[in-house]
Design a protein around this motif. Structure first.
Motif, PDB file in Angstrom:
ATOM      1  N   GLY A  90      22.442  15.556  32.794  1.00 40.52           N
ATOM      2  CA  GLY A  90      21.635  15.957  31.669  1.00 40.52           C
ATOM      3  C   GLY A  90      22.320  15.425  30.501  1.00 40.52           C
ATOM      4  O   GLY A  90      23.638  15.421  30.346  1.00 40.52           O
ATOM      5  N   ASP A  91      21.537  15.036  29.481  1.00 31.95           N
ATOM      6  CA  ASP A  91      21.721  14.912  28.084  1.00 31.95           C
ATOM      7  C   ASP A  91      21.603  15.906  27.011  1.00 31.95           C
ATOM      8  O   ASP A  91      20.505  16.457  27.360  1.00 31.95           O
ATOM      9  N   TRP A  92      22.589  16.370  26.367  1.00 29.48           N
ATOM     10  CA  TRP A  92      22.246  17.380  25.384  1.00 29.48           C
ATOM     11  C   TRP A  92      21.855  16.940  23.994  1.00 29.48           C
ATOM     12  O   TRP A  92      22.303  16.096  23.619  1.00 29.48           O
ATOM     13  N   ALA A  93      21.020  17.656  23.544  1.00 30.95           N
ATOM     14  CA  ALA A  93      20.229  17.634  22.111  1.00 30.95           C
ATOM     15  C   ALA A  93      20.667  19.102  21.341  1.00 30.95           C
ATOM     16  O   ALA A  93      20.631  20.054  21.854  1.00 30.95           O
ATOM     17  N   TRP A  94      20.536  18.657  19.946  1.00 31.36           N
ATOM     18  CA  TRP A  94      20.916  19.891  19.187  1.00 31.36           C
ATOM     19  C   TRP A  94      20.015  19.510  17.956  1.00 31.36           C
ATOM     20  O   TRP A  94      19.945  18.480  17.461  1.00 31.36           O
ATOM     21  N   ARG A  95      19.355  20.624  17.625  1.00 24.53           N
ATOM     22  CA  ARG A  95      18.792  20.620  15.966  1.00 24.53           C
ATOM     23  C   ARG A  95      19.085  21.964  15.285  1.00 24.53           C
ATOM     24  O   ARG A  95      19.472  23.036  15.880  1.00 24.53           O
ATOM     25  N   ASP A  96      19.214  21.817  14.001  1.00 27.32           N
ATOM     26  CA  ASP A  96      19.684  22.919  13.282  1.00 27.32           C
ATOM     27  C   ASP A  96      18.664  23.794  12.909  1.00 27.32           C
ATOM     28  O   ASP A  96      18.924  25.123  12.732  1.00 27.32           O
ATOM     29  N   ASP A  97      17.351  23.567  12.967  1.00 27.04           N
ATOM     30  CA  ASP A  97      16.276  24.330  12.606  1.00 27.04           C
ATOM     31  C   ASP A  97      15.145  23.810  13.230  1.00 27.04           C
ATOM     32  O   ASP A  97      15.042  22.663  13.670  1.00 27.04           O
ATOM     33  N   ALA A  98      13.993  24.417  13.186  1.00 21.69           N
ATOM     34  CA  ALA A  98      12.508  24.119  13.949  1.00 21.69           C
ATOM     35  C   ALA A  98      11.970  22.651  13.474  1.00 21.69           C
ATOM     36  O   ALA A  98      11.571  21.877  13.758  1.00 21.69           O
ATOM     37  N   GLU A  99      12.441  22.348  11.953  1.00 23.11           N
ATOM     38  CA  GLU A  99      11.937  21.146  11.251  1.00 23.11           C
ATOM     39  C   GLU A  99      12.950  19.995  11.361  1.00 23.11           C
ATOM     40  O   GLU A  99      12.416  19.024  11.176  1.00 23.11           O
ATOM     41  N   SER A 100      14.242  20.184  11.617  1.00 25.02           N
ATOM     42  CA  SER A 100      14.851  19.134  11.933  1.00 25.02           C
ATOM     43  C   SER A 100      14.867  18.392  13.134  1.00 25.02           C
ATOM     44  O   SER A 100      14.331  18.900  14.253  1.00 25.02           O
ATOM     45  N   PRO A 101      15.183  16.869  13.264  1.00 17.90           N
ATOM     46  CA  PRO A 101      14.935  16.317  14.568  1.00 17.90           C
ATOM     47  C   PRO A 101      16.065  16.408  15.385  1.00 17.90           C
ATOM     48  O   PRO A 101      16.968  17.100  14.849  1.00 17.90           O
ATOM     49  N   TRP A 102      15.733  16.334  16.534  1.00 15.82           N
ATOM     50  CA  TRP A 102      16.748  16.569  17.605  1.00 15.82           C
ATOM     51  C   TRP A 102      17.602  15.524  17.618  1.00 15.82           C
ATOM     52  O   TRP A 102      17.448  14.193  17.366  1.00 15.82           O
ATOM     53  N   ARG A 103      18.825  15.807  17.908  1.00 21.32           N
ATOM     54  CA  ARG A 103      19.983  14.724  17.868  1.00 21.32           C
ATOM     55  C   ARG A 103      21.082  14.693  19.013  1.00 21.32           C
ATOM     56  O   ARG A 103      21.132  15.828  19.373  1.00 21.32           O
ATOM     57  N   SER A 104      21.374  13.718  19.668  1.00 23.16           N
ATOM     58  CA  SER A 104      22.096  13.670  20.749  1.00 23.16           C
ATOM     59  C   SER A 104      23.627  14.261  20.448  1.00 23.16           C
ATOM     60  O   SER A 104      24.310  13.650  19.467  1.00 23.16           O
ATOM     61  N   VAL A 105      24.108  15.316  21.322  1.00 27.97           N
ATOM     62  CA  VAL A 105      25.341  15.622  20.954  1.00 27.97           C
ATOM     63  C   VAL A 105      26.321  15.654  22.505  1.00 27.97           C
ATOM     64  O   VAL A 105      25.766  15.472  23.484  1.00 27.97           O
ATOM     65  N   ASN A 106      27.461  15.686  22.182  1.00 26.53           N
ATOM     66  CA  ASN A 106      28.331  15.847  23.281  1.00 26.53           C
ATOM     67  C   ASN A 106      28.756  17.353  23.670  1.00 26.53           C
ATOM     68  O   ASN A 106      29.529  18.059  22.622  1.00 26.53           O
ATOM     69  N   LEU A 107      28.458  17.588  24.777  1.00 23.30           N
ATOM     70  CA  LEU A 107      28.732  19.282  24.785  1.00 23.30           C
ATOM     71  C   LEU A 107      29.760  19.306  26.167  1.00 23.30           C
ATOM     72  O   LEU A 107      29.553  18.740  27.206  1.00 23.30           O
TER      73      LEU A 107
END
Length: 116
Positions: free
Chosen positions: A57-74
């Motif tokens: 799996g690749d992980w993504a994070w967004r700060d709030d509902a309006e923010s775009p998803w960004r790829s992260v290292n988890l």
């Protein structure tokens, strides 16, 4: 935050009891400022796993509902029944039982089994 507040109150109480009024007031102001910094620095957002055909799996994070998803290292370095320790792009996160609903945390634990 309740634990932080109780610890700060203990420090301030000790300062008032053993060092007097002036030191107690100074410690109360310092502890209040630290609590504000801790509360402001708490990460909030959504974590999402994107499954690939390989099963990883690749992980993504967004700060709030309006923010775009960004790829992260988890990375998961602690996976317990009550507490989950994560590193999200090097930043330390602790997930407590009240971090989300039970079904979401259970699903996250299943996904994290491959990382721990």
């Amino acid at each position: 935050m309740v634990v932080h507040l109780l610890l700060a109150m203990g420090v301030v109480g000790l300062a008032f009891g053993f060092a007097g009024l002036l030191v107690g007031l100074i410690s109360a102001m310092l502890m209040g400022g630290l609590l504000v910094l801790v509360a402001a620095g708490r990460p909030r957002g959504d974590l999402w796993v994107i499954h690939r055909a390989t099963g990883e799996g690749d992980w993504a994070w967004r700060d709030d509902a309006e923010s775009p998803w960004r790829s992260v290292n988890l990375e998961c370095d602690y996976l317990g029944p009550w507490l989950v320790g994560l590193r999200l792009d090097g930043r330390r996160l602790w997930l407590w039982p009240d971090s989300s609903d039970k079904a979401s945390l259970r699903a996250l634990r299943r996904e994290l089994l491959s990382l721990s």
